[in-house]
Design a protein around this motif. Structure first.
Motif, PDB file in Angstrom:
ATOM      1  N   UNK A   1       0.907  -1.176   0.053  1.00  0.00           N
ATOM      2  CA  UNK A   1      -0.113   0.082  -0.096  1.00  0.00           C
ATOM      3  C   UNK A   1       0.931   1.360   0.085  1.00  0.00           C
ATOM      4  N   UNK A   2       0.754   2.152  -1.150  1.00  0.00           N
ATOM      5  CA  UNK A   2       1.176   3.385  -0.999  1.00  0.00           C
ATOM      6  C   UNK A   2       0.321   4.343  -0.998  1.00  0.00           C
ATOM      7  N   UNK A   3       0.935   5.679  -1.232  1.00  0.00           N
ATOM      8  CA  UNK A   3       0.082   6.914  -0.841  1.00  0.00           C
ATOM      9  C   UNK A   3      -0.739   7.110  -2.165  1.00  0.00           C
ATOM     10  N   UNK A   4      -0.403   6.434  -3.298  1.00  0.00           N
ATOM     11  CA  UNK A   4      -1.043   6.502  -4.570  1.00  0.00           C
ATOM     12  C   UNK A   4      -2.050   5.506  -4.946  1.00  0.00           C
ATOM     13  N   UNK A   5      -1.490   4.387  -4.554  1.00  0.00           N
ATOM     14  CA  UNK A   5      -2.374   3.020  -5.247  1.00  0.00           C
ATOM     15  C   UNK A   5      -2.097   1.757  -4.115  1.00  0.00           C
ATOM     16  N   UNK A   6      -2.860   0.899  -4.244  1.00  0.00           N
ATOM     17  CA  UNK A   6      -2.913  -0.628  -3.275  1.00  0.00           C
ATOM     18  C   UNK A   6      -2.566  -1.620  -4.417  1.00  0.00           C
TER      19      UNK A   6
ATOM     20  N   UNK B   1      -9.047   9.026 -14.686  1.00  0.00           N
ATOM     21  CA  UNK B   1      -9.839  10.161 -14.354  1.00  0.00           C
ATOM     22  C   UNK B   1     -10.421  10.341 -13.006  1.00  0.00           C
ATOM     23  N   UNK B   2     -10.706   9.183 -12.335  1.00  0.00           N
ATOM     24  CA  UNK B   2     -11.100   9.211 -10.994  1.00  0.00           C
ATOM     25  C   UNK B   2     -10.268   8.062  -9.947  1.00  0.00           C
ATOM     26  N   UNK B   3     -10.413   8.075  -8.536  1.00  0.00           N
ATOM     27  CA  UNK B   3      -9.712   7.300  -8.041  1.00  0.00           C
ATOM     28  C   UNK B   3     -10.325   5.955  -8.048  1.00  0.00           C
ATOM     29  N   UNK B   4      -9.610   4.894  -7.228  1.00  0.00           N
ATOM     30  CA  UNK B   4     -10.414   3.604  -7.093  1.00  0.00           C
ATOM     31  C   UNK B   4     -10.417   2.813  -8.802  1.00  0.00           C
ATOM     32  N   UNK B   5      -9.724   3.276  -9.598  1.00  0.00           N
ATOM     33  CA  UNK B   5      -9.537   2.313 -10.850  1.00  0.00           C
ATOM     34  C   UNK B   5      -8.670   1.394 -10.611  1.00  0.00           C
ATOM     35  N   UNK B   6      -8.975   0.238 -11.382  1.00  0.00           N
ATOM     36  CA  UNK B   6      -8.292  -1.052 -11.173  1.00  0.00           C
ATOM     37  C   UNK B   6      -7.215  -1.318 -12.678  1.00  0.00           C
ATOM     38  N   UNK B   7      -6.014  -1.470 -12.455  1.00  0.00           N
ATOM     39  CA  UNK B   7      -5.063  -1.533 -13.748  1.00  0.00           C
ATOM     40  C   UNK B   7      -4.307  -2.736 -13.595  1.00  0.00           C
ATOM     41  N   UNK B   8      -3.868  -3.292 -14.623  1.00  0.00           N
ATOM     42  CA  UNK B   8      -3.016  -4.467 -15.002  1.00  0.00           C
ATOM     43  C   UNK B   8      -1.553  -4.145 -15.358  1.00  0.00           C
ATOM     44  N   UNK B   9      -0.562  -4.921 -14.688  1.00  0.00           N
ATOM     45  CA  UNK B   9       0.771  -4.552 -14.928  1.00  0.00           C
ATOM     46  C   UNK B   9       1.065  -5.360 -16.270  1.00  0.00           C
TER      47      UNK B   9
ATOM     48  N   UNK C   1      -6.081   2.484  -7.790  1.00  0.00           N
ATOM     49  CA  UNK C   1      -5.585   3.802  -7.520  1.00  0.00           C
ATOM     50  C   UNK C   1      -6.401   4.585  -6.482  1.00  0.00           C
ATOM     51  N   UNK C   2      -5.670   5.121  -5.719  1.00  0.00           N
ATOM     52  CA  UNK C   2      -6.263   5.987  -4.619  1.00  0.00           C
ATOM     53  C   UNK C   2      -6.549   7.586  -4.937  1.00  0.00           C
TER      54      UNK C   2
ATOM     55  N   UNK D   1      -2.442  -1.385 -17.905  1.00  0.00           N
ATOM     56  CA  UNK D   1      -3.743  -1.598 -18.712  1.00  0.00           C
ATOM     57  C   UNK D   1      -4.912  -1.203 -17.884  1.00  0.00           C
ATOM     58  N   UNK D   2      -5.644  -0.269 -17.944  1.00  0.00           N
ATOM     59  CA  UNK D   2      -6.843  -0.003 -17.039  1.00  0.00           C
ATOM     60  C   UNK D   2      -7.930  -1.098 -17.395  1.00  0.00           C
ATOM     61  N   UNK D   3      -8.384  -1.748 -16.426  1.00  0.00           N
ATOM     62  CA  UNK D   3      -9.270  -2.800 -16.647  1.00  0.00           C
ATOM     63  C   UNK D   3     -10.817  -2.269 -16.117  1.00  0.00           C
ATOM     64  N   UNK D   4     -11.117  -1.545 -15.084  1.00  0.00           N
ATOM     65  CA  UNK D   4     -12.145  -1.087 -14.789  1.00  0.00           C
ATOM     66  C   UNK D   4     -12.088  -0.390 -13.416  1.00  0.00           C
ATOM     67  N   UNK D   5     -13.199  -0.311 -12.531  1.00  0.00           N
ATOM     68  CA  UNK D   5     -13.117   0.634 -11.305  1.00  0.00           C
ATOM     69  C   UNK D   5     -14.017   0.044 -10.194  1.00  0.00           C
ATOM     70  N   UNK D   6     -13.517   0.088  -9.112  1.00  0.00           N
ATOM     71  CA  UNK D   6     -14.201  -0.462  -7.673  1.00  0.00           C
ATOM     72  C   UNK D   6     -15.371   0.444  -7.565  1.00  0.00           C
ATOM     73  N   UNK D   7     -16.584  -0.417  -7.382  1.00  0.00           N
ATOM     74  CA  UNK D   7     -17.741   0.224  -7.051  1.00  0.00           C
ATOM     75  C   UNK D   7     -18.504  -0.346  -5.571  1.00  0.00           C
ATOM     76  N   UNK D   8     -19.214   0.420  -5.005  1.00  0.00           N
ATOM     77  CA  UNK D   8     -19.879  -0.074  -3.781  1.00  0.00           C
ATOM     78  C   UNK D   8     -19.194   0.337  -2.279  1.00  0.00           C
ATOM     79  N   UNK D   9     -19.402  -0.364  -1.402  1.00  0.00           N
ATOM     80  CA  UNK D   9     -18.705  -0.062  -0.129  1.00  0.00           C
ATOM     81  C   UNK D   9     -17.296  -0.262   0.078  1.00  0.00           C
ATOM     82  N   UNK D  10     -16.760  -0.880  -0.928  1.00  0.00           N
ATOM     83  CA  UNK D  10     -15.433  -1.427  -0.524  1.00  0.00           C
ATOM     84  C   UNK D  10     -14.483  -0.189  -0.632  1.00  0.00           C
ATOM     85  N   UNK D  11     -14.716   1.077  -1.183  1.00  0.00           N
ATOM     86  CA  UNK D  11     -14.062   2.003  -0.991  1.00  0.00           C
ATOM     87  C   UNK D  11     -13.731   2.419   0.401  1.00  0.00           C
ATOM     88  N   UNK D  12     -14.410   2.244   1.261  1.00  0.00           N
ATOM     89  CA  UNK D  12     -14.249   2.703   2.480  1.00  0.00           C
ATOM     90  C   UNK D  12     -13.304   1.766   3.434  1.00  0.00           C
TER      91      UNK D  12
END
Length: 301
Positions: free
Chosen positions: A51-56, A77-85, A95-96, A108-119
């Motif tokens: 975990x860093x200041x910018x991403x998990x 364009x927004x936080x909590x985007x999911x990308x693959x190496x 991303x945070x 490669x950007x795959x998608x984004x986190x949704x729901x209560x997992x952001x907390x």
């Protein structure tokens, strides 16, 4: 106005911290999203390690390297985007912030986190998390499973194969023990299911209680004797008569005759006159009768 395309696939990864749902760009990034969905199905093999200041950073075992796939409408364009190496297989980032810089430029950007997992993801990146200078967690967040919510890749068969290959527990077979030679079977690779010790002791205690209960019931139950309602006195009377007939005590015999004489009516017995000329008087009365008559005559005067 956002130019970002709509998502067309979704998965849920379950961890010890909680579930995390990810909406994927399956139509725009078909290969990368498919590989990520297969990793989510084997969610127990995925772990949050850094975990860093910018991403998990999220790592998964197995799989191949995801090729670089890009789309001009998909960006950080927004936080909590999911990308693959695109260099190491099974390495993903959440991303945070939008200021990720050049660290995830080739990803490669795959998608984004949704729901209560952001907390819980935000709390994981807080100051209370134990990590070293490079952001490596001392206590990694391990996964416990995963599933596909919106399946657009048709990977049902692959899902079954993955579960079958990663399943640790084997099906247990029930074995019937027999001493007959005709029913002998090959019991190789068969696991006999043993009952736990506590259950065995509980069953033995229950059997002992049932046996004690049965013994107490047999002791306390007494068979009821039913006497006939009619002619109940006849056997008693016959028994008394038999008893009186067997006893020949003279005292009892006299007592019985005396009781019978009391039950009979009192009858006065007339004295039969005796025609003894020596004791009779002139009128045909005895001397005793004459004396009695004389006394009565004097008393009346």
């Amino acid at each position: 106005m956002s130019l970002e395309p709509a998502t067309s696939g979704a998965v849920r990864w379950r961890s010890i911290r909680g579930p995390m749902e990810v909406a994927l760009f399956a139509k725009q990034i078909p290969n990368g999203t498919r590989t990520f969905a297969e990793h989510v199905l084997r969610g127990d093999k995925m772990t949050i390690t850094r975990v860093t200041e910018k991403y998990i950073e999220l790592t998964a075992l197995g799989g191949e390297v995801i090729a670089k796939e890009s789309n001009s409408r998909i960006r950080f364009s927004q936080p909590y985007m999911v990308a693959a190496d695109t260099k190491r297989p099974g390495r993903y980032a959440i991303t945070l912030t939008t200021q990720v810089g050049d660290e995830l430029a080739d990803w490669t950007i795959l998608g984004k986190v949704r729901g209560d997992a952001v907390y819980w993801l935000r709390n994981l990146a807080g100051s209370g998390t134990v990590k070293d200078e490079e952001g490596v967690l001392q206590y990694a967040v391990k996964g416990i499973g995963g599933e596909i919510l919106e399946n657009v890749w048709n990977i049902q068969e692959e899902k079954r194969e993955a579960i079958h290959n990663t399943e640790v527990k084997t099906a247990r077979k029930q074995v019937s023990l027999s001493f007959e030679e005709e029913e002998e079977e090959d019991t190789t690779d068969v696991q006999i299911r043993m009952r736990p010790i506590k259950k065995v002791k509980r069953a033995q205690k229950k059997e002992r209680e049932e046996k004690d209960k049965a013994v107490t019931e047999t002791i306390t139950t007494v068979p009821e004797t039913v006497f006939p309602a009619k002619n109940a006195e006849e056997p008693l009377q016959s028994a008394a008569a038999d008893a009186s007939a067997t006893h020949t005590d003279p005292t009892l015999e006299k007592l019985r005759k005396f009781q019978e004489s009391l039950r009979q009516p009192n009858r006065s017995t007339k004295k039969t006159p005796t025609h003894n000329n020596a004791e009779e008087g002139i009128d045909g009365l005895s001397s005793e009768d004459e004396d009695l008559e004389f006394l009565n005559h004097r008393w009346n005067k």
